[in-house]
Scaffold this active site. Sequence first.
Site, mmCIF file in Angstrom:
data_model
loop_
_atom_site.group_PDB
_atom_site.id
_atom_site.type_symbol
_atom_site.label_atom_id
_atom_site.label_comp_id
_atom_site.label_asym_id
_atom_site.label_seq_id
_atom_site.Cartn_x
_atom_site.Cartn_y
_atom_site.Cartn_z
ATOM 1 N N SER A 127 0.830 -1.204 0.000
ATOM 2 C CA SER A 127 0.000 0.000 0.000
ATOM 3 C C SER A 127 0.862 1.251 0.000
ATOM 4 O O SER A 127 1.973 1.256 0.547
ATOM 5 C CB SER A 127 -0.906 0.007 1.246
ATOM 6 O OG SER A 127 -1.512 1.260 1.436
ATOM 7 N N TYR A 152 -2.386 -0.118 9.990
ATOM 8 C CA TYR A 152 -2.541 -0.693 8.655
ATOM 9 C C TYR A 152 -1.254 -0.517 7.855
ATOM 10 O O TYR A 152 -0.746 -1.470 7.243
ATOM 11 C CB TYR A 152 -3.709 -0.032 7.932
ATOM 12 C CG TYR A 152 -3.813 -0.421 6.475
ATOM 13 C CD1 TYR A 152 -4.174 -1.713 6.115
ATOM 14 C CD2 TYR A 152 -3.541 0.500 5.471
ATOM 15 C CE1 TYR A 152 -4.257 -2.081 4.780
ATOM 16 C CE2 TYR A 152 -3.625 0.143 4.131
ATOM 17 C CZ TYR A 152 -3.976 -1.144 3.793
ATOM 18 O OH TYR A 152 -4.052 -1.498 2.471
#
Length: 331
Positions: A127, A152
């Site tokens: 990501s 995350y």
Amino acid sequence: MTVLITGAAGFIGFHTAKRLCEQGIDVVGIDNLNDYYSVELKRDRLKELSVFENFRFQTMDIVDKPALLALFEAHGFTEVIHLAAQAGVRYSLDNPDAYGSSNLVGFLNVLEACRYHMPRHLIYASSSSVYGANDKLPFCIEDAVDQPVSLYAASKRANELMAHSYSHLFGIQASGLRFFTVYGPWGRPDMALFKFTRAILENQPIDIYNNGQMSRDFTYIDDIVESIVRLRLRPPSWQPPTKDVITPSVPSKLYNIGRGMPVKLLDFVECLESALGIEAKRNMLPMQAGDVEKTWADVSALAKWVDFSPSVTVQTGVAEFVRWYRNYYRI
């Protein structure tokens, strides 16, 4: 040739499975169908895939290591495209255990399965959030990424390090893809475009954080999938030890997958207003914890390796999403 796609009922997993099936490739998809967002939407994606005779689906959680190993043993996958994960930056503030389970334990299980069954290529989702508090733009894969601003992001960076270590130790050829703000038809309801569209059509205000002073490298789903299918055939090269090469190169690479052109959030909203033909009511709010002000991908590594750079504009991409949304919800 059989390809495994984890998270096949997810946004990117669904589109990737569809593309590979259209190419005549046998695909096995797994997903735990959790309720982080609409299970009905996930099942509808699977219905779209069920028309392909070369697609097989099995409900499975990657945290279940024995089941995952048995699946690898049964199919002897040529490639593995690992897209299953607990997504969402803000959700990680309230539900950290989900990230430890799926993103860390689950990914370790995938690596272990690859260790023992050695597909020729492991592609896994990282990501753009790994860049965290970096202020050097555009974001380059060579940049240090040791300042995550959410759990995350930290879990995705951990995935990159885990994959690198398994590549070094066991020769697994692995490519990590740092996705930048993916959007498009069949997208996730927790993402901004989906939430904005729903709110505007329901005559509700949309929440715009940091008073609109945000930019994102919005990347259309077709560009994401094109990157994946090209990279699938180009695993990282590596050289084993010889008398001339004492230390082998590690067959592990990272790529930014982004449009390479940041768009201001307010401009993105204007594209959506134009596509809907409705002006949004805007609720201006401060920056939220875990967010960053700007993302911008340097995609030169991707372009060099597979001769492709994402190119779909937000005007085109947003219009396609709105067309799908109206059709799916019969609006």
